[in-house]
Design an enzyme around this catalytic site. Sequence first.
Site, PDB file in Angstrom:
ATOM      1  CG  HIS A  77     -14.906  -3.929  -3.385  1.00 47.26           C
ATOM      2  ND1 HIS A  77     -14.157  -3.013  -3.929  1.00 47.26           N
ATOM      3  CD2 HIS A  77     -14.261  -4.103  -2.156  1.00 47.26           C
ATOM      4  CE1 HIS A  77     -13.070  -2.617  -3.316  1.00 47.26           C
ATOM      5  NE2 HIS A  77     -13.386  -3.298  -2.215  1.00 47.26           N
ATOM      6  CG  ASP A  80     -16.359  -2.156  -6.650  1.00 48.62           C
ATOM      7  OD1 ASP A  80     -16.543  -1.360  -5.621  1.00 48.62           O
ATOM      8  OD2 ASP A  80     -15.441  -2.890  -6.659  1.00 48.62           O
TER       9      ASP A  80
HETATM   10  C1  3MF Z   1      -7.963  -0.089   0.542  1.00 45.94           C
HETATM   11  C2  3MF Z   1      -7.906  -1.284  -0.627  1.00 45.94           C
HETATM   12  C3  3MF Z   1      -8.757  -1.659  -1.088  1.00 45.94           C
HETATM   13  C4  3MF Z   1      -8.800  -3.252  -1.212  1.00 45.94           C
HETATM   14  C5  3MF Z   1     -10.141  -3.795  -1.419  1.00 45.94           C
HETATM   15  C6  3MF Z   1      -9.752  -5.415  -1.872  1.00 45.94           C
HETATM   16  C7  3MF Z   1     -10.449  -0.231  -2.135  1.00 45.94           C
HETATM   17  O1  3MF Z   1      -6.993   0.660   0.856  1.00 45.94           O
HETATM   18  O2  3MF Z   1      -6.976  -1.358  -0.864  1.00 45.94           O
HETATM   19  O3  3MF Z   1      -9.274  -1.116  -2.261  1.00 45.94           O
HETATM   20  O4  3MF Z   1      -7.778  -3.522  -1.787  1.00 45.94           O
HETATM   21  O5  3MF Z   1     -10.998  -3.614  -0.782  1.00 45.94           O
HETATM   22  O6  3MF Z   1     -10.113  -5.960  -0.728  1.00 45.94           O
END
Ligand code: 3MF
Length: 412
Positions: A77, A80
Amino acid sequence: MSPIPENQQQAMVSRLMSACGGSYSPETRRKYYISGPQWAAAYQGQALFHAPTRPAIDFESVIRKYSDIGIGYWSTHDTDVIPTEALGKPAQAEIVGRIQKALAENGLQCSMVTTETFYHAVWAASPAAEAPGVRQYANFRVQNTVEIGHELGANFAVYWPGSLGYYVQGAIEETQTLRWYADAINAACDRDIEVAAQKGRPTLKHCMEAKPFEPQAEILLPTSDAMLAFIASGLLTHPEMVGLNPEYLHELMWGAAPRAVLARALLAGKLFHFDINDGYRLKHDVDIGVGLVNPLDWLNVLVLLRSHGYNGPFNLDFKPPRTTSQFGVFEVSFPTAVDRFITLWEMAGEVLSDPIIQEATDALKAGGPVTDPRDAEALTSANRELLTLHELIAHRLVQILLGLHRGRAFSI
Ligand code: 3MF
Ligand code: MG
Ligand code: MG
């Protein structure tokens, strides 16, 4: 057994891991298009009712650890790795430079970038909020992620809308909210076309990811099928650039058969990217490592994907359990997830070339001799014995999963 002193516990975990056997070498692991998300390795075990159980870890360490394990690709992200306040500022370029260096030094590639549109307070009313300023900010964020993606050499951008929904009904109008959400995807695609042309790179594959519940009470695009309808709705200016990133557990959460969801995405030509994990039907998003709950279903999923030539990433979107230490995250959680995936993928190849399954499938397709295609009784009896092959095929799949087809047997 007497209590195990703290300073002997890691050694014991390592000893039992090697006793398990069956691990692949990092070189073998790198041959698969498996990506490790920054957020999965950096997850500290926190949740609404859970304090963190692991310390924070930086992206340099995650990338190095992935390299040691043999995970060849990395995904992230925006937030992140880049603090929200630094997005789009000079500090962002400095961090992106550090990421490029860490990836190059460790021989990893960035496969996918994604925008966090669910965590920060600015998304309280979703990225498609009524306030125009929030929507402009959402456009900036997804466009900025596209730019980061091109800088890092990614080929995929993922969108989990997260907070696109509501807790209390009636205040937002669904059709309007979905139009505004489409505006953000359109802004991302438009920017992608510009940046790709400037850089002489292909445009990214834009992949929508559905989850039926969490973090809102009601979700406007809760399933991959809802997203297929959204992509085809006429709201997108570049629907050909937009496809899906289904997540195995997200589909199981609403009670679907993930393999059937994937089949529908394949038929639509929209299976771009796949988040792999495991969990339980009609429960919350527990994000367990692939194959720990439903290995037979996973084998079947991979048979479908192998037989259709799916060649996109398998993104390890799971959360190492809270009971796993940071040592365990890299010693047990990631390598075993990768190795279960590889084993199931190779088994799927065995299923596809298994002579018994092949002959049974061919026989089912040949059917019994048709005397009169309008005679239901005659058709039923012509196929009666052949239909037993459905159960025989299911048995054979379990034999392959358990290794029984290779002569493993139990005697009493
Ligand atoms: C939430 C997710 C997310 C997405 C991520 C990628 C944190 O349940 O699965 O992981 O995969 O935002 O877009
Ligand atoms: Mg996911
Ligand atoms: Mg999930």
